[in-house]
Enzyme design. Structure first.
Site, PDB file in Angstrom:
ATOM      1  CG  HIS A 248      -0.412   0.998   7.380  1.00  0.00           C
ATOM      2  ND1 HIS A 248       0.464   0.636   8.380  1.00  0.00           N
ATOM      3  CD2 HIS A 248       0.301   1.778   6.527  1.00  0.00           C
ATOM      4  CE1 HIS A 248       1.648   1.173   8.130  1.00  0.00           C
ATOM      5  NE2 HIS A 248       1.580   1.870   7.001  1.00  0.00           N
ATOM      6  CD  GLU A 249      -0.815   2.434   2.810  1.00  0.00           C
ATOM      7  OE1 GLU A 249      -0.414   3.612   2.693  1.00  0.00           O
ATOM      8  OE2 GLU A 249      -0.044   1.491   3.089  1.00  0.00           O
TER       9      GLU A 249
ATOM     10  N   GLY B 176       0.848  -1.181   0.000  1.00  0.00           N
ATOM     11  CA  GLY B 176       0.000   0.000   0.000  1.00  0.00           C
ATOM     12  C   GLY B 176       0.881   1.227   0.000  1.00  0.00           C
TER      13      GLY B 176
ATOM     14  CB  CYS C 160       5.351   2.327   7.687  1.00  0.00           C
ATOM     15  SG  CYS C 160       4.826   3.794   6.795  1.00  0.00           S
ATOM     16  CG  LEU C 161       6.937   1.235   1.697  1.00  0.00           C
ATOM     17  CD1 LEU C 161       6.326   1.561   0.341  1.00  0.00           C
ATOM     18  CD2 LEU C 161       8.079   0.247   1.544  1.00  0.00           C
TER      19      LEU C 161
ATOM     20  CG  HIS D 152       0.299   6.976   5.641  1.00  0.00           C
ATOM     21  ND1 HIS D 152       1.412   7.464   6.286  1.00  0.00           N
ATOM     22  CD2 HIS D 152       0.536   5.656   5.432  1.00  0.00           C
ATOM     23  CE1 HIS D 152       2.291   6.490   6.465  1.00  0.00           C
ATOM     24  NE2 HIS D 152       1.779   5.378   5.955  1.00  0.00           N
TER      25      HIS D 152
ATOM     26  CD  GLN E 192       3.381   5.718   2.896  1.00  0.00           C
ATOM     27  OE1 GLN E 192       2.385   5.176   2.419  1.00  0.00           O
ATOM     28  NE2 GLN E 192       4.403   5.050   3.404  1.00  0.00           N
TER      29      GLN E 192
END
Length: 192
Positions: free
Chosen positions: A148-149, A45, A106-107, A152, A50
């Protein structure tokens, strides 16, 4: 085009994202770039904040998680086969089910993984990539990736869901990430 991933400590990650219209400049290209960036970075995702865009947009491919599960593991998620979808102007309508733990990463916060409790199911309203309205309920791992996304878009990170003591223990690693003292296989953008 592969975009740099914004690292922990950058203010855009703590900004509440804004809704957009179909006329948003180069939206189709941004969505393509986000898919390419997510796959290049080995993510499932990716949210617009991000990639340094404070807009309500994220992409999810939870189907690839299920492609890599063993048959026994797939049985744990009988109602969830995964999805590949674009979410524009997403807003949660309902959270249901028991909170359950899962080890998240997480990236934007590389090399850190922690167990996070999230509800089993989410009902969410959004527009797809063609700006067609959608209202769907997701569960299991797919619901988790969406939540999660979605966080953000609200200026939240998965580490906000862990206990304060655990977060305190991670402070040194988080500080290193925000200072650019982390090695990853993808480009990152750090706060100035």
């Amino acid at each position: 085009m592969i975009l740099p991933i914004v690292a922990y400590g950058h203010p855009v990650l703590r900004t509440v994202a804004k809704d957009i219209t179909p006329e948003f400049p180069a939206l189709d290209q941004l969505i393509l770039d986000m898919w390419e960036t997510m796959y290049y970075s080995n993510g499932v995702g990716l949210a617009a904040p991000q990639v340094n865009r404070d807009i309500r947009l994220f992409v999810v491919d939870s189907a690839q998680i299920f492609d890599n599960l063993e048959p026994d593991e797939k049985k744990e998620y009988p109602d969830d086969e995964g999805i590949k979808s674009v979410f524009i102007n997403a807003h949660i309508k309902e959270l249901t089910g028991e909170d359950w733990p899962y080890n998240e990463g997480c990236l934007s916060i590389p090399k850190i993984r922690e167990d996070v409790l999230r509800p089993e199911e989410v009902t969410i309203e959004y527009f797809d990539e063609n700006f067609q309205p959608q209202s769907r309920t997701f569960n299991g791992i797919t619901a988790r990736v969406i939540l999660h996304e979605y966080d953000h878009l609200e200026g939240k990170l998965f580490i906000d869901h862990i206990k304060p003591l655990k977060r305190k223990l991670l402070k040194g690693k988080l500080d290193d990430i925000s200072k650019g003292k982390v090695r990853v296989d993808y480009r990152m953008m750090f706060a100035k």
